[in-house]
Design an enzyme around this catalytic site. Structure first.
Site, PDB file in Angstrom:
ATOM      1  CB  SER A 196      -4.649   3.773   1.710  1.00 45.07           C
ATOM      2  OG  SER A 196      -4.041   3.346   0.505  1.00 45.07           O
ATOM      3  CG  ASP A 256       2.569   5.624   0.975  1.00 48.53           C
ATOM      4  OD1 ASP A 256       3.318   6.621   0.947  1.00 48.53           O
ATOM      5  OD2 ASP A 256       1.367   5.676   1.309  1.00 48.53           O
ATOM      6  CE  LYS A 267       1.937   8.293  -1.462  1.00 50.58           C
ATOM      7  NZ  LYS A 267       1.748   8.853  -0.122  1.00 50.58           N
ATOM      8  CD  GLU A 286      -4.849  12.475   0.068  1.00 56.55           C
ATOM      9  OE1 GLU A 286      -3.714  11.977   0.182  1.00 56.55           O
ATOM     10  OE2 GLU A 286      -5.867  12.008   0.621  1.00 56.55           O
TER      11      GLU A 286
HETATM   12  O1  KIV Z   1      -1.684   5.499   1.101  1.00 57.19           O
HETATM   13  C1  KIV Z   1      -2.200   5.937   0.082  1.00 57.19           C
HETATM   14  O2  KIV Z   1      -2.908   5.250  -0.661  1.00 57.19           O
HETATM   15  C2  KIV Z   1      -1.971   7.334  -0.216  1.00 57.19           C
HETATM   16  C3  KIV Z   1      -3.038   8.014  -0.981  1.00 57.19           C
HETATM   17  C4  KIV Z   1      -4.092   8.478  -0.056  1.00 57.19           C
HETATM   18  C5  KIV Z   1      -2.508   9.143  -1.756  1.00 57.19           C
HETATM   19  O3  KIV Z   1      -1.023   7.897   0.220  1.00 57.19           O
END
Ligand code: KIV
Length: 280
Positions: free
Chosen positions: A46, A84, A114, A183
């Site tokens: 994000s 992420d 993640k 989510e």
């Molecule tokens: O990138 C992010 O912050 C996420 C959230 C939307 C869960 O994956």
């Protein structure tokens, strides 16, 4: 406080102690989060929207995620940090998935990675776990595949869709992930998954009965302005506070109220007279 481990997160699930989780993209915000006692930080893709102003997460690269993860790691050395995996860093092959997950640990020093998806990314989750890396799954609304989902839409709102989300949750746990993020699903489904899985089930828009809660920090502090999902609670209005402060600065500069005497350096003792004699 010493950094919590994934085993402690499982213990928290067992005792019902909620896990607190926010995104973070930079050093100062990570410092604030650690001082506030957050259990976990996600350096989410994000960041594409919250930091770079992209309209979605698709353009975000591994290199961007690594640089921001490094900064967060430095700001929050005693907090569990999750990197992420961005779009196309894990989808195309197991080798690529393992290599890129490894980059997060080697180059940014994160504690886990993640990735988005359930049944269809179970082989990638298994491969990364087999390389010795802690994985958090991410199911329900998965923004990287929002095109297929018809937009950023809540999932699991019909029985058929809920069955698919449950199948994804089970596949993620079965593949060896040690945590899962749900989510934008109804709270009944969040509660069922949290109760059914043995791994901690974190929520971002999945209801209060999950094992912990995540918010995007830029939403939570009122900094991101393009849109606000239903599940967001704004705890302050950074955009308003900062804009007001900037307006006051503009007005002070224009009126010569800034800098004031206390913002200026003074000449050393005796030097002012010598300076005036030469330059005035
Ligand atoms: O990138 C992010 O912050 C996420 C959230 C939307 C869960 O994956």
């Amino acid at each position: 406080m010493p950094k919590k481990t994934v085993h402690e997160f499982v213990a928290m699930k067992t005792t019902g102690e909620k896990i607190t989780f926010l995104t973070s993209y930079d050093y100062p915000t990570a410092q604030f989060a650690e001082a506030a006692g957050l259990d976990m930080l996600l350096v989410g893709d994000s960041l594409g929207m919250c930091v770079y102003g992209y309209s979605g997460t698709i353009p975000v690269t591994m290199d961007q995620c690594i640089v921001h993860s490094e900064a967060v790691r430095r700001g929050a050395p005693n907090t569990f940090v999750i990197g992420d995996m961005p779009f196309m860093s894990y989808q195309s092959s197991l080798e690529k998935a393992v290599e890129n997950a490894g980059r997060f640990l080697k180059e940014a020093g994160v504690d886990a990675v993640k990735l988005e998806g359930g049944v269809r990314v179970a082989p990638q989750i298994r491969a990364i776990v087999d390389a010795g890396i802690v994985v958090m799954g991410h199911i329900g609304l998965t923004p990287q595949s929002s095109g297929q989902l018809g937009g950023h839409k809540a999932q699991g709102r019909t029985l058929e869709s809920a069955r698919g989300v449950v199948a994804d949750a089970l596949a993620v746990q079965e593949a060896g992930a040690q945590m899962i993020l749900l989510e934008a699903v109804p709270p009944e489904l969040g509660e069922y998954i949290a109760r059914t899985l043995t791994i901690p089930a974190l929520s971002i828009g999945a209801g209060v009965d999950c094992d912990g809660q995540l918010l995007i920090v830029s939403d939570m502090i009122g900094q991101f302005q393009a849109f606000t999902p239903k599940f967001v609670k704004k705890y302050c209005d950074v955009a308003g506070i900062v804009t007001d402060a900037m307006k006051e600065y503009v007005s002070d500069v224009r009126a010569s109220r800034f800098p004031a005497a206390e913002n200026c350096y003074r000449m050393l003792d005796g030097e002012k007279e010598r300076f005036d004699a030469e330059f005035k």
